[in-house]
Design a protein around this motif. Structure first.
Motif, short mmCIF file in Angstrom:
data_model
loop_
_atom_site.label_atom_id
_atom_site.label_comp_id
_atom_site.label_asym_id
_atom_site.label_seq_id
_atom_site.Cartn_x
_atom_site.Cartn_y
_atom_site.Cartn_z
N VAL A 1 0.78 -1.06 -0.04
CA VAL A 1 0.00 0.03 0.02
C VAL A 1 0.87 1.35 -0.09
O VAL A 1 0.64 1.99 -0.76
CB VAL A 1 -0.87 0.00 1.28
N ALA B 1 -9.98 -2.07 2.07
CA ALA B 1 -9.07 -3.08 1.41
C ALA B 1 -9.51 -4.49 1.49
O ALA B 1 -10.02 -4.93 2.58
CB ALA B 1 -7.66 -3.00 2.27
N LEU C 1 -7.51 -2.24 -3.09
CA LEU C 1 -8.05 -1.01 -2.49
C LEU C 1 -9.24 -0.35 -2.99
O LEU C 1 -8.99 -0.44 -4.24
CB LEU C 1 -7.03 0.04 -2.36
N GLY D 1 -5.06 3.41 4.26
CA GLY D 1 -5.25 2.07 3.61
C GLY D 1 -4.71 0.84 4.57
O GLY D 1 -5.25 -0.19 4.32
N LEU E 1 -6.54 -2.50 5.78
CA LEU E 1 -6.19 -3.65 5.35
C LEU E 1 -6.03 -4.60 6.71
O LEU E 1 -6.51 -5.73 6.84
CB LEU E 1 -4.94 -3.51 4.90
#
Ligand code: ISE
Length: 338
Positions: free
Chosen positions: A172, A196, A215, A316, A320
Motif C-alpha cells: 500500500v 482494503a 484497495l 489504507g 487492510l
C-alpha cells in the motif's frame, strides 16, 4: 565574470532510482549539471560520480550546503527523507524527493509545517505518473469534459516480483500510494474513504504477504476507485488505468513498442520495472523541475500532495489490518498550497 546558466544539482542516494536520475539529468535534461553525489555505499557513489563527472560529497549535509549545488534530488533510503528534506528547507534549496516524503504521516506533516513557515514552496515529490504521456493525455481528456463526469476508476499496478517476505503494508505504502496520488490528481478532489480487500494469495508470495490486494477508495464526489496491487505477478511490470465517465471511458494502457507476429501468435513485450515503463515520465519530471528551479517555481506534486498521499495510504494500511472502512483524517490545507 561568467555566470553559469546551468542549475547545479546534488543527488543524495545513488541506488536504483538515484543512479537512474543521475544518468537522466546528465544525458537527457537541459540546463542542468550534476555537481555532487552522495551515497552510504561508496561504490555506488563512485559509479554515479563517474557518470556525472562530479565529486562525491563526504556527507549529505555537505552536499546540501555546497555552493555549487542549487537544488537537491533525494533518492536515498525512505527513513532518511524527512531529515534531508528539512535540511534543504533550512538551506533554502529546492528539493525533489522520491516518495515517500517522510517515513510516516507525522514526518510528512512536519515538512508541510516547515515549508509553510518559509512561505515559499521548495519541495517537490517524485510522483512521476503525472508526467507520463499517457496519464497526461488522460488528465487533459478528462478535464475537457468530453466523457462527462467521472464515475469510476479502475487501476492496476503489478510488479514482476517483490523481495521475499515484504510486509503487506509496503504494497500500500510503496506501490498503492501511486494510485492514490494519481486518483487525487486526475479527479482533482480528495479521497474520503478506503477499504482494503484480501483476495486469494498467490503461491509466489512468501511469508504472510497479502499479495495481491485490492484497495477501494471513494472520492468526495462519490467516484469509486478500485486499485489492484499485485507485486509478484511474475510476467513483468504493468500499470493500467481506466476512467469510466457518463458517456465514455479513457484508458491508459501499456505503451506498445513493436508488435511481433510469429508462430500464429501476436504480442508485444512488457516492461521489466518502473524505470523502463516510466522512463519518459522521469525525464519530463526532471526537466520540468529544473525549468521550475530556474524561474523560482515549484513544479510537480507538492509537499502537501506528498503528505495527503501518505495519509490516505496509511488509512489504507489500517483498513487492510482492521478489515474496516477507514476515513483518512486530513487537516485544513495551509494557505501556501491553495
Ligand atoms: C517502487 O518503489 C516505485 O515507486 C514504483 O514506481 C512502483 O511502481 C513500485 O511498485 C514500487 O515498488
Amino acid at each position: 565574470m561568467t555566470v553559469d546558466p546551468m542549475i547545479g544539482v546534488g543527488v543524495v542516494g545513488t541506488g536504483v532510482m538515484g543512479a537512474d536520475h543521475v544518468a537522466t539529468l546528465t544525458g537527457s535534461v537541459h540546463g542542468v549539471g550534476v555537481r555532487s553525489v552522495y551515497d552510504v555505499d561508496t561504490d555506488r557513489a563512485a559509479s554515479a560520480a563517474e557518470v556525472a563527472g562530479c565529486p562525491i560529497a563526504e556527507a549529505p549535509g555537505v552536499l546540501i550546503a555546497d555552493p555549487a549545488v542549487d537544488a537537491v534530488v533525494i533518492a536515498s533510503a525512505d527513513s532518511t527523507h524527512e531529515e534531508l528534506v528539512l535540511g534543504c528547507l533550512a538551506a533554502g534549496k529546492p528539493v525533489l524527493c522520491e516518495k515517500p516524503l517522510a517515513p510516516d504521516v507525522d514526518g510528512a506533516w512536519r515538512i508541510v509545517e516547515a515549508e509553510a513557515a518559509t512561505e515559499r514552496r521548495l519541495v517537490s515529490v517524485g510522483f512521476m505518473r503525472r508526467y507520463d504521456p499517457g496519464y497526461a493525455e488522460l488528465a487533459a481528456d478528462l478535464r475537457s469534459g468530453e466523457i462527462g463526469a467521472a464515475l469510476l476508476m479502475h487501476c492496476v499496478h503489478r510488479n514482476i516480483a517483490a523481495a521475499p517476505g515484504v510486509p503487506s503494508a509496503k504494497l500500500v505504502l510503496g506501490s498503492g500510494v501511486h494510485e492514490i496520488d494519481t486518483a487525487r490528481w486526475l479527479l482533482g478532489e480528495e479521497l474520503v474513504e478506503v477499504t482494503a480487500h484480501r483476495p486469494r494469495r498467490t503461491s509466489a508470495a512468501s511469508g504472510d504477504t497479502q499479495d495481491p490486494l485490492l484497495l477501494v477508495l471513494r472520492a468526495e464526489s462519490g467516484v469509486v476507485i478500485s486499485a489492484e496491487v499485485f507485486v509478484n505477478c511474475g510476467y513483468g511490470y504493468e500499470v493500467r488505468c481506466e476512467v469510466v465517465g457518463e458517456i465514455g471511458t479513457i484508458t491508459v494502457d501499456e505503451p506498445v513498442h513493436g508488435v511481433r507476429r510469429q508462430d500464429r501468435r501476436r504480442g508485444a513485450s512488457v516492461a521489466h520495472d518502473w524505470r523502463d515503463r516510466f522512463a519518459e515520465a522521469y525525464r519530463r519530471e526532471l526537466q520540468d523541475w529544473i525549468d521550475g528551479v530556474a524561474v523560482g517555481e515549484q513544479r510537480g506534486a507538492s509537499a502537501w500532495d506528498g503528505y495527503v498521499a501518505q495519509a490516505v495510504a496509511e488509512a489504507g494500511v489500517e483498513a487492510l489490518e482492521s478489515g474496516l472502512s477507514v476515513a483518512p483524517v486530513i487537516p485544513e490545507r495551509p494557505a501556501l498550497y491553495t
